[in-house]
Design an enzyme around this catalytic site. Structure first.
Site, PDB file in Angstrom:
ATOM      1  N   LYS A  52       0.836  -1.199   0.000  1.00 24.11           N
ATOM      2  CA  LYS A  52       0.000   0.000   0.000  1.00 24.11           C
ATOM      3  C   LYS A  52       0.875   1.255   0.000  1.00 24.11           C
ATOM      4  O   LYS A  52       0.704   2.162  -0.791  1.00 24.11           O
ATOM      5  CB  LYS A  52      -0.915  -0.039   1.229  1.00 24.11           C
ATOM      6  CG  LYS A  52      -1.860   1.118   1.345  1.00 24.11           C
ATOM      7  CD  LYS A  52      -2.815   0.913   2.504  1.00 24.11           C
ATOM      8  CE  LYS A  52      -3.570   2.210   2.786  1.00 24.11           C
ATOM      9  NZ  LYS A  52      -4.478   2.095   3.924  1.00 24.11           N
ATOM     10  N   GLU A  57      10.406  -4.714   4.635  1.00 25.54           N
ATOM     11  CA  GLU A  57      10.481  -6.108   4.165  1.00 25.54           C
ATOM     12  C   GLU A  57      10.205  -6.175   2.664  1.00 25.54           C
ATOM     13  O   GLU A  57      10.935  -6.818   1.906  1.00 25.54           O
ATOM     14  CB  GLU A  57       9.441  -6.971   4.896  1.00 25.54           C
ATOM     15  CG  GLU A  57       9.714  -7.202   6.367  1.00 25.54           C
ATOM     16  CD  GLU A  57       9.155  -6.109   7.261  1.00 25.54           C
ATOM     17  OE1 GLU A  57       8.859  -4.993   6.773  1.00 25.54           O
ATOM     18  OE2 GLU A  57       9.026  -6.372   8.473  1.00 25.54           O
ATOM     19  N   GLY A 101      -4.863  -2.080   5.101  1.00 22.83           N
ATOM     20  CA  GLY A 101      -4.074  -3.216   4.617  1.00 22.83           C
ATOM     21  C   GLY A 101      -4.762  -4.550   4.873  1.00 22.83           C
ATOM     22  O   GLY A 101      -4.854  -5.408   3.988  1.00 22.83           O
ATOM     23  N   ARG A 102      -5.259  -4.736   6.082  1.00 23.46           N
ATOM     24  CA  ARG A 102      -5.849  -6.044   6.444  1.00 23.46           C
ATOM     25  C   ARG A 102      -7.246  -6.225   5.887  1.00 23.46           C
ATOM     26  O   ARG A 102      -7.872  -7.250   6.107  1.00 23.46           O
ATOM     27  CB  ARG A 102      -5.817  -6.223   7.963  1.00 23.46           C
ATOM     28  CG  ARG A 102      -6.465  -5.102   8.748  1.00 23.46           C
ATOM     29  CD  ARG A 102      -6.079  -5.162  10.226  1.00 23.46           C
ATOM     30  NE  ARG A 102      -6.565  -4.024  10.985  1.00 23.46           N
ATOM     31  CZ  ARG A 102      -5.913  -2.879  11.146  1.00 23.46           C
ATOM     32  NH1 ARG A 102      -4.740  -2.699  10.552  1.00 23.46           N
ATOM     33  NH2 ARG A 102      -6.412  -1.906  11.874  1.00 23.46           N
ATOM     34  N   GLU A 162      -4.746  -6.941  14.772  1.00 22.60           N
ATOM     35  CA  GLU A 162      -4.257  -5.616  14.391  1.00 22.60           C
ATOM     36  C   GLU A 162      -5.415  -4.613  14.466  1.00 22.60           C
ATOM     37  O   GLU A 162      -5.216  -3.432  14.698  1.00 22.60           O
ATOM     38  CB  GLU A 162      -3.640  -5.641  12.975  1.00 22.60           C
ATOM     39  CG  GLU A 162      -2.620  -4.532  12.766  1.00 22.60           C
ATOM     40  CD  GLU A 162      -1.887  -4.597  11.426  1.00 22.60           C
ATOM     41  OE1 GLU A 162      -2.544  -4.472  10.386  1.00 22.60           O
ATOM     42  OE2 GLU A 162      -0.647  -4.739  11.426  1.00 22.60           O
ATOM     43  N   HIS A 178      -4.574 -33.802  17.513  1.00 21.99           N
ATOM     44  CA  HIS A 178      -3.456 -34.628  17.989  1.00 21.99           C
ATOM     45  C   HIS A 178      -2.350 -33.769  18.580  1.00 21.99           C
ATOM     46  O   HIS A 178      -1.217 -34.217  18.717  1.00 21.99           O
ATOM     47  CB  HIS A 178      -2.942 -35.500  16.845  1.00 21.99           C
ATOM     48  CG  HIS A 178      -3.992 -36.459  16.373  1.00 21.99           C
ATOM     49  ND1 HIS A 178      -4.147 -37.707  16.924  1.00 21.99           N
ATOM     50  CD2 HIS A 178      -4.983 -36.323  15.460  1.00 21.99           C
ATOM     51  CE1 HIS A 178      -5.178 -38.318  16.339  1.00 21.99           C
ATOM     52  NE2 HIS A 178      -5.702 -37.496  15.452  1.00 21.99           N
ATOM     53  N   LYS A 233       9.368  -0.636  14.135  1.00 19.92           N
ATOM     54  CA  LYS A 233       9.905  -0.299  12.802  1.00 19.92           C
ATOM     55  C   LYS A 233      10.971   0.793  12.922  1.00 19.92           C
ATOM     56  O   LYS A 233      12.026   0.724  12.306  1.00 19.92           O
ATOM     57  CB  LYS A 233       8.788   0.240  11.895  1.00 19.92           C
ATOM     58  CG  LYS A 233       7.775  -0.781  11.437  1.00 19.92           C
ATOM     59  CD  LYS A 233       6.788  -0.118  10.469  1.00 19.92           C
ATOM     60  CE  LYS A 233       5.598  -0.995  10.184  1.00 19.92           C
ATOM     61  NZ  LYS A 233       4.568  -0.365   9.376  1.00 19.92           N
TER      62      LYS A 233
HETATM   63  O1  F6P Z   1       3.087  -3.037   9.764  1.00 18.51           O
HETATM   64  C1  F6P Z   1       1.728  -3.179   9.652  1.00 18.51           C
HETATM   65  C2  F6P Z   1       1.242  -2.862   8.264  1.00 18.51           C
HETATM   66  O2  F6P Z   1       1.136  -1.503   8.112  1.00 18.51           O
HETATM   67  C3  F6P Z   1      -0.064  -3.578   7.988  1.00 18.51           C
HETATM   68  O3  F6P Z   1      -1.150  -2.909   8.488  1.00 18.51           O
HETATM   69  C4  F6P Z   1      -0.018  -3.704   6.522  1.00 18.51           C
HETATM   70  O4  F6P Z   1      -0.940  -4.653   6.062  1.00 18.51           O
HETATM   71  C5  F6P Z   1       1.412  -4.106   6.314  1.00 18.51           C
HETATM   72  O5  F6P Z   1       2.124  -3.363   7.265  1.00 18.51           O
HETATM   73  C6  F6P Z   1       1.978  -3.886   4.938  1.00 18.51           C
HETATM   74  O6  F6P Z   1       1.929  -2.559   4.560  1.00 18.51           O
HETATM   75  P1  F6P Z   1       2.149  -2.125   3.043  1.00 18.51           P
HETATM   76  O7  F6P Z   1       1.060  -2.738   2.237  1.00 18.51           O
HETATM   77  O8  F6P Z   1       2.089  -0.632   3.055  1.00 18.51           O
HETATM   78  O9  F6P Z   1       3.490  -2.630   2.612  1.00 18.51           O
END
Ligand code: F6P
Length: 545
Positions: A209, A215, A271-272, A357, A388, A508
């Protein structure tokens, strides 16, 4: 408008507190004995989802009071506010309109006076066109080979939805295409995802987003290096092998991706809550635009049900209220989500972000600290594997763990008697949890006295069972929307902002500070606490040894 009286001072809350002390010890065995029709009565069949909530520790009075709590919390008003596009994500001053992502073409939903539905469908059309080109082989890689591998790079909502939906709908996917999902900044994730792939046949979807997430950007850079290395280093190759899904066009083009190959979405999609936006591009390529459209229709059906059904017949409202009942009155700390459907193996992981979240918050909308519990911890595994391993604790441990069992009548891939056995197991588990096995029953089996306590099942452990006809794209959409809205129901009553996530920020920022300290050629001046300083020293020492 939020209900102005603090939650614990609302009449329904106080009545629930008194009611809890009266019924908390009442056993499900008794509740069922008192009402022979309970198992038929406490069920709800709506939009193709059948919920049996009879094995919950509730009476009609409990339901009445929980529904009253929803009314006193102005749930109806808050639902309307969401659908109307009010800026209910107050800490970020944003509308929350995932429901617009699945609205039909002719719907109208306004954000700042502008109908956003045409834009949503323009992006869906662009996704469909692109997906068809990839699926048909028309979209070629830099060397002219057709694309056979799709790698989604993203994290959180830009990963969990796509990977969960791909796994859930694999039955409907094009098996000639290979899908991989890279999320972790741990390089192993990327290395393993591409180790057997030919760069000439691989398309990367960089899904972020913000297009700034550490990452994702790190993995995207490694992917670009890997692809360019394999394709002879020609920068032009990027345009054929990388597309982006983002709200940030500037960053996308800085990365080298042509914005013609960017699929947009909007700041009113969290995002979620984004898997049915362009973030679902990998899903659409896998299952095709028609199936994707059916999934969106499933979401929409649940949205309409949530918006219009009376609360006592409203699936997300009931499920949200039941979760709150256990969290706030019984003190339950977790909820187990147990799909008896292998295709839903990533569903609990997906729900973890959606629920925790969203509702892992300790301050109310006005910034004061809550004096009640908010989100429980969600976890789970597909059945029967959990039986199990951790079910022992659910049956005989000291904690009360409400369970959501999810099962389907029809199997997608028939194989002998497997499916009946699977379903027998899910039914057996909810029965055993609710009714248990008394000492008398254990003794009657000839068990030695000393062993009896070990073999007794107290029962009275609550569960919901969702029994659905068949796992289809539409059903997946309904199921996800059910949990999305159930999360909102809880967030409204807890009076928290379910749509921000400030709690992820501090880590972060600190990581950005520590990276150069780990990488510095000279000894860095450390100003952390003694534990963090020591760990950094130790890492540097051992790494350079
Ligand atoms: O770190 C949390 C977050 O902001 C989530 O809410 C989101 O889904 C994820 O990181 C990834 O964010 P982006 O789509 O901006 O890379």
């Amino acid at each position: 408008m939020t209900a102005s009286v603090p939650l614990t001072a609302r009449p329904a809350w106080q009545a629930l507190t008194a009611h809890y002390s009266q019924i908390s010890k009442r056993h499900l065995r008794q509740l069922f004995a008192d009402d022979p029709k309970r198992g038929e009565r406490l069920t709800l069949d709506a939009v193709g989802i059948f919920l049996d909530y009879s094995k919950n520790r509730i009476t009609d009075e409990t339901l009445k009071l929980l529904l009253q709590l929803a009314a006193e919390s102005d749930l109806q008003g808050r639902i309307e506010a969401m659908f109307r596009g009010d800026k209910i994500n107050i800490t970020e001053n944003r509308a929350v309109l995932h429901v617009a992502l699945r609205a039909p073409r002719d719907a109208s939903i306004l954000v700042d006076g502008e109908n956003v539905v045409p834009e949503v469908h323009a992006v869906l059309d662009k996704m469909a066109e692109f997906s068809n080109r990839v699926r048909s082989g028309e979209w070629k890689g830099h060397t002219g080979k057709r694309i056979r591998n799709i790698v989604n790079i993203g994290i959180g909502g830009s990963d969990l939805g796509p990977v969960m939906a791909y796994e859930a709908l694999k039955h409907y996917s094009d098996r000639n295409l290979t899908f991989r999902f890279v999320s972790n900044v741990d390089g192993i994730d990327f290395v393993e995802a591409v180790h057997d792939l030919d760069p000439a046949e691989t398309l990367f979807i960089v899904a972020s987003k913000t297009f700034t997430t550490l990452e994702t950007m790190t993995n995207a850079q490694s992917a670009r290096d890997w692809a360019l290395k394999g394709l002879g280093g020609d920068m032009k190759a990027v345009a054929r092998h990388f597309v982006a899904v983002s709200t940030n066009a500037t960053k996308v083009s800085e990365f080298g991706i042509d914005t013609a190959n960017m699929f947009g979405f909007w700041d009113w999609v969290g995002g979620r809550y984004s898997m049915d936006s362009a973030i679902g591009l990998s899903t659409m390529i896998a299952i095709g635009p028609d199936n994707f459209g059916e999934m969106l229709d499933g979401f929409h059906q649940m949205d309409e049900h949530f918006r219009t059904a009376p609360f006592e017949k409203n699936l997300p409202v009931l499920m949200g209220l039941l979760t709150l009942w256990y969290s706030d009155f019984f003190g339950s700390e977790t909820v187990a989500v147990l799909p008896y459907e292998q295709y839903l193996k990533r569903f609990p992981a997906y729900l973890q972000q959606l629920t925790m979240e969203s509702n892992g918050k300790y301050v109310t909308l006005d910034g004061s600290k809550v004096d009640y519990e908010t989100s429980p911890i969600y976890w789970g595994e597909p059945g029967t594997n959990g039986q199990h391993s951790f079910y022992q604790l659910i049956h005989q441990g000291t904690r009360l763990i409400p369970c959501d069992f999810i099962a389907f009548v029809q199997e997608l891939t028939p194989l002998g008697r497997h499916h009946d056995m699977l379903i027998a197991n899910v039914l057996a588990q909810s029965e055993a949890l609710a009714f248990g096995k008394t000492p008398e029953e254990v003794k009657a089996e000839g068990t030695a006295d000393w062993l009896v306590p070990h073999r007794v099942f107290e029962g009275n452990r609550p569960s919901n069972t969702l029994l659905i006809e068949k796992l289809t794209p539409a059903v997946l959409g309904k199921l996800i929307a059910l949990y999305e809205h159930s999360v909102y129901v809880q967030g409204v009553i807890w009076n928290i902002d379910s749509f921000d996530q400030w709690g992820v920020e501090l880590g972060k920022v600190l990581a950005q500070r520590i990276i150069p300290e780990l990488e510095s050629k000279t000894e860095p001046k450390l100003a952390h606490d003694s534990s963090t300083n020591n760990l950094i020293h130790r890492y540097r020492e051992l790494k350079s040894a």
